[in-house]
Design a protein around this motif. Structure first.
Motif, mmCIF file in Angstrom:
data_model
loop_
_atom_site.group_PDB
_atom_site.id
_atom_site.type_symbol
_atom_site.label_atom_id
_atom_site.label_comp_id
_atom_site.label_asym_id
_atom_site.label_seq_id
_atom_site.Cartn_x
_atom_site.Cartn_y
_atom_site.Cartn_z
ATOM 1 N N ILE A 27 0.677 -0.985 0.294
ATOM 2 C CA ILE A 27 -0.119 -0.046 0.292
ATOM 3 C C ILE A 27 0.601 1.587 0.608
ATOM 4 N N GLY A 28 1.881 0.886 0.694
ATOM 5 C CA GLY A 28 3.030 2.073 0.782
ATOM 6 C C GLY A 28 3.745 2.243 -0.828
ATOM 7 N N LEU A 29 3.619 1.739 -1.394
ATOM 8 C CA LEU A 29 5.025 1.671 -2.683
ATOM 9 C C LEU A 29 3.614 2.432 -3.416
ATOM 10 N N PHE A 30 2.461 1.877 -3.228
ATOM 11 C CA PHE A 30 1.063 2.260 -4.046
ATOM 12 C C PHE A 30 0.539 3.877 -4.275
ATOM 13 N N PHE A 31 0.982 4.138 -2.721
ATOM 14 C CA PHE A 31 0.913 5.645 -2.284
ATOM 15 C C PHE A 31 2.409 6.614 -2.411
ATOM 16 N N LYS A 32 3.413 5.854 -3.291
ATOM 17 C CA LYS A 32 4.081 6.464 -3.876
ATOM 18 C C LYS A 32 5.581 7.087 -2.154
ATOM 19 N N THR A 33 5.141 6.002 -1.418
ATOM 20 C CA THR A 33 6.201 6.617 -0.680
ATOM 21 C C THR A 33 7.145 6.291 -0.844
ATOM 22 N N GLY A 34 7.870 4.752 -1.366
ATOM 23 C CA GLY A 34 9.572 4.754 -1.726
ATOM 24 C C GLY A 34 9.455 3.275 -0.863
ATOM 25 N N LEU A 273 1.982 3.778 11.540
ATOM 26 C CA LEU A 273 1.058 3.516 10.144
ATOM 27 C C LEU A 273 0.814 5.458 10.201
ATOM 28 N N ILE A 274 1.862 6.164 11.294
ATOM 29 C CA ILE A 274 1.375 7.331 10.005
ATOM 30 C C ILE A 274 2.133 8.013 9.505
ATOM 31 N N PRO A 275 3.368 7.304 8.437
ATOM 32 C CA PRO A 275 3.610 7.721 7.667
ATOM 33 C C PRO A 275 3.202 7.224 6.184
ATOM 34 N N ILE A 276 2.187 6.512 6.559
ATOM 35 C CA ILE A 276 1.844 5.360 5.294
ATOM 36 C C ILE A 276 -0.197 6.389 5.799
ATOM 37 N N SER A 277 -0.463 6.370 6.788
ATOM 38 C CA SER A 277 -1.872 7.144 6.472
ATOM 39 C C SER A 277 -1.575 8.228 6.052
ATOM 40 N N GLU A 278 -0.430 9.090 6.444
ATOM 41 C CA GLU A 278 -0.560 10.920 5.593
ATOM 42 C C GLU A 278 -0.693 10.524 4.030
ATOM 43 N N ALA A 279 0.671 9.751 3.525
ATOM 44 C CA ALA A 279 0.357 9.044 2.153
ATOM 45 C C ALA A 279 -0.516 8.890 1.357
ATOM 46 N N ALA A 280 -1.350 7.837 2.107
ATOM 47 C CA ALA A 280 -2.999 7.703 1.591
ATOM 48 C C ALA A 280 -3.469 8.714 1.904
ATOM 49 N N ARG A 281 -3.779 9.602 2.928
ATOM 50 C CA ARG A 281 -4.742 11.418 2.526
ATOM 51 C C ARG A 281 -4.530 11.869 1.601
ATOM 52 N N ASP A 282 -2.979 12.274 1.401
ATOM 53 C CA ASP A 282 -2.822 12.516 1.027
ATOM 54 C C ASP A 282 -2.981 12.104 -0.958
ATOM 55 N N TRP A 283 -2.742 10.820 -1.235
ATOM 56 C CA TRP A 283 -2.762 10.668 -2.053
ATOM 57 C C TRP A 283 -4.501 10.651 -2.789
ATOM 58 N N LEU A 284 -5.022 10.212 -1.463
ATOM 59 C CA LEU A 284 -7.143 10.299 -2.119
ATOM 60 C C LEU A 284 -7.119 11.352 -2.287
ATOM 61 N N GLN A 285 -6.467 12.634 -1.612
ATOM 62 C CA GLN A 285 -7.325 14.034 -1.446
ATOM 63 C C GLN A 285 -6.983 14.550 -2.692
ATOM 64 N N LYS A 286 -5.711 14.297 -3.462
ATOM 65 C CA LYS A 286 -5.337 15.423 -4.866
ATOM 66 C C LYS A 286 -6.747 14.460 -5.795
ATOM 67 N N ARG A 287 -7.184 13.226 -5.518
ATOM 68 C CA ARG A 287 -8.529 12.877 -6.303
ATOM 69 C C ARG A 287 -9.558 12.676 -6.449
ATOM 70 N N TYR A 288 -9.504 13.074 -4.915
ATOM 71 C CA TYR A 288 -10.689 13.046 -4.683
ATOM 72 C C TYR A 288 -10.521 14.042 -3.793
ATOM 73 N N GLU A 289 -10.491 15.918 -4.749
ATOM 74 C CA GLU A 289 -10.383 17.117 -4.134
ATOM 75 C C GLU A 289 -11.616 17.203 -2.989
#
Length: 422
Positions: A27-34, A273-289
């Motif tokens: 999931i982290g890779l999908f949300f581009k955390t590296g 969890l925090i870095p994945i949660s933040e990356a996922a939230r950023d990814w979702l908000q960009k696509r579902y502004e």
């Protein structure tokens, strides 16, 4: 197809401490955390779950013998054994529909977000077993794949919607920003728990009954600290079990350890969890502004709260007493006594950590749960037998509080019974 199912079953059998780190890394890779950040987060979450399981192992190891001793001491003779959630998870994953439902539920979740039916992206893959359990219930009743899929998806939708509705409470009371807890066993206690709480708050004088960890600590000093509360409750459970002095002390210290260590294990899990949660939230908000979207995680994040554990420990002997005095109940609570913190986590949240209110509401809801588990026993037993699992020694039937006493799964049972023969 058989090889695919065998492969899926092998992965599922690895358990949450392996599945979740792998899932979180992907999931982290999908949300581009590296890769490095994603892998570290996944590994940290895995370590957190190992820690939580170790502490819950102490809880189970202490409560199990104490519960058995109480049963023997008070001569409880009930014919349906509570086999606990591990048995329910095992027979769910052993169902023929499991391999299909696991990826299907994730796909449906993503579609529901796109359709604005839910705000929660449930990345807690392991706990999809609750949806599979609803499907397995439908399958064992009807032998129909479409019924199984329908019941699993309906349960998932209901769980996600309730997770959305309860997220503000989760954020405010448990301090989990942007996170919801779509664990079906916890969510299932919301409708009854909320309704009972609402009714009780209408009773004059009820609101004056107050006891939360903060006020207890202020009033009683060191004896109000979570570890001391665990120690005192452990001593009480050991005494009710009829243990000798040494065993009573051992139970008290074990419960103190649970109260002290569990919040620290949750903090480790949150660290990953925090870095994945933040990356996922950023990814979702960009696509579902402009939309509020939540990351769905295991209710284990809530059980470390002192008010949850205090409420759960008080409810252990109460649950055994209810099993004896409730007319028509046939379930002997055992395997899921250690799961009570998960079952009452939202009840405690709704009552803002008030232990007195939480125990009263929890007692009433668990009474309903015992009746549902009794009604579920024939089907649960059939599911166990169809999965080729051995019956617990001395049991004529099996059930549990987590699945059999789960309102949403019980409703799936009723729906499956209505759909029999189609």
């Amino acid at each position: 197809m058989d090889k695919l199912m065998d492969g899926m079953q092998y992965i599922l059998n690895l358990g949450p401490t392996v599945i979740l780190p792998i899932a979180i890394t992907l999931i982290g890779l999908f949300f581009k955390t590296g890769f490095t950040k994603a892998f570290k987060a996944g590994l940290t979450i895995g370590i957190g779950f190992v820690g939580i399981n170790l502490v819950l192992g102490v809880l189970t190891g202490s409560l199990g013998p104490a519960a058995k001793a109480m049963v023997d001491r008070f001569g409880l003779n009930l014919t349906v054994i509570d086999a606990g959630w591990p048995a329910a998870a095992a027979i769910s994953f052993a169902s023929p529909v499991a391999a299909l439902l696991l990826p299907l539920c994730l796909i449906v979740n993503i579609i529901l977000i796109g359709l604005k039916v839910t705000k929660t992206l449930n990345i807690d893959i392991w706990n999809y077993w609750h949806f599979i359990a609803a499907g397995a219930t439908g399958y064992v009743l009807t032998n129909n794949w479409f019924v199984a899929i329908f019941l699993a998806i309906v349960m998932q939708i209901v769980v996600l919607i309730i997770a959305d509705k309860t997220q503000p409470m989760v954020e405010k009371f448990y301090g989990l920003e942007g996170i919801s807890l779509p664990t079906a066993s916890t969510i299932s206690f919301v409708p009854l728990g909320y309704a009972v709480s609402w009714i009780l708050h209408k009773i004059p004088g009820y609101d004056k009954l107050k006891a939360d960890p903060e006020n207890i600590q202020k009033r009683f000093g060191i004896f109000g600290e979570p570890m001391m509360m665990g120690f005192i409750l452990g001593l009480a459970i050991g005494a009710l079990a009829g243990f000798d002095f040494g065993k009573i002390l051992n139970t008290g210290i074990s419960m103190a350890a649970v109260m002290f260590l569990l919040p620290r294990m949750v903090k480790i899990l949150m660290e990953g969890l925090i870095p994945i949660s933040e990356a996922a939230r950023d990814w979702l908000q960009k696509r579902y502004e402009g939309r509020d979207l939540y990351i769905g995680l295991d209710a284990a994040l809530a059980v470390g709260h002192p008010a949850v554990m205090s409420t759960a420990l008080i409810l252990v002997p109460i649950t055994l007493l209810l099993a004896v005095i409730l007319p028509g109940n046939a379930v002997l609570p055992f395997g899921d006594l250690a799961t009570i913190p998960f079952l009452v986590a939202f009840i405690v949240g709704f009552n803002k950590g008030n232990i007195i209110h939480s125990v009263i509401v929890g007692t009433i809801v668990i009474a309903f749960s015992l009746y549902m588990a009794t009604d579920f026993a024939p089907t649960f037993t059939a599911m166990l037998e169809s999965a080729k699992f051995d019956m617990p020694k001395g049991a004529t039937q099996v059930s549990n509080l987590d699945t059999g006493g789960n309102l949403l799964n019980w409703l799936a049972l009723k729906a499956g019974q209505l759909l029999q023969g189609i």
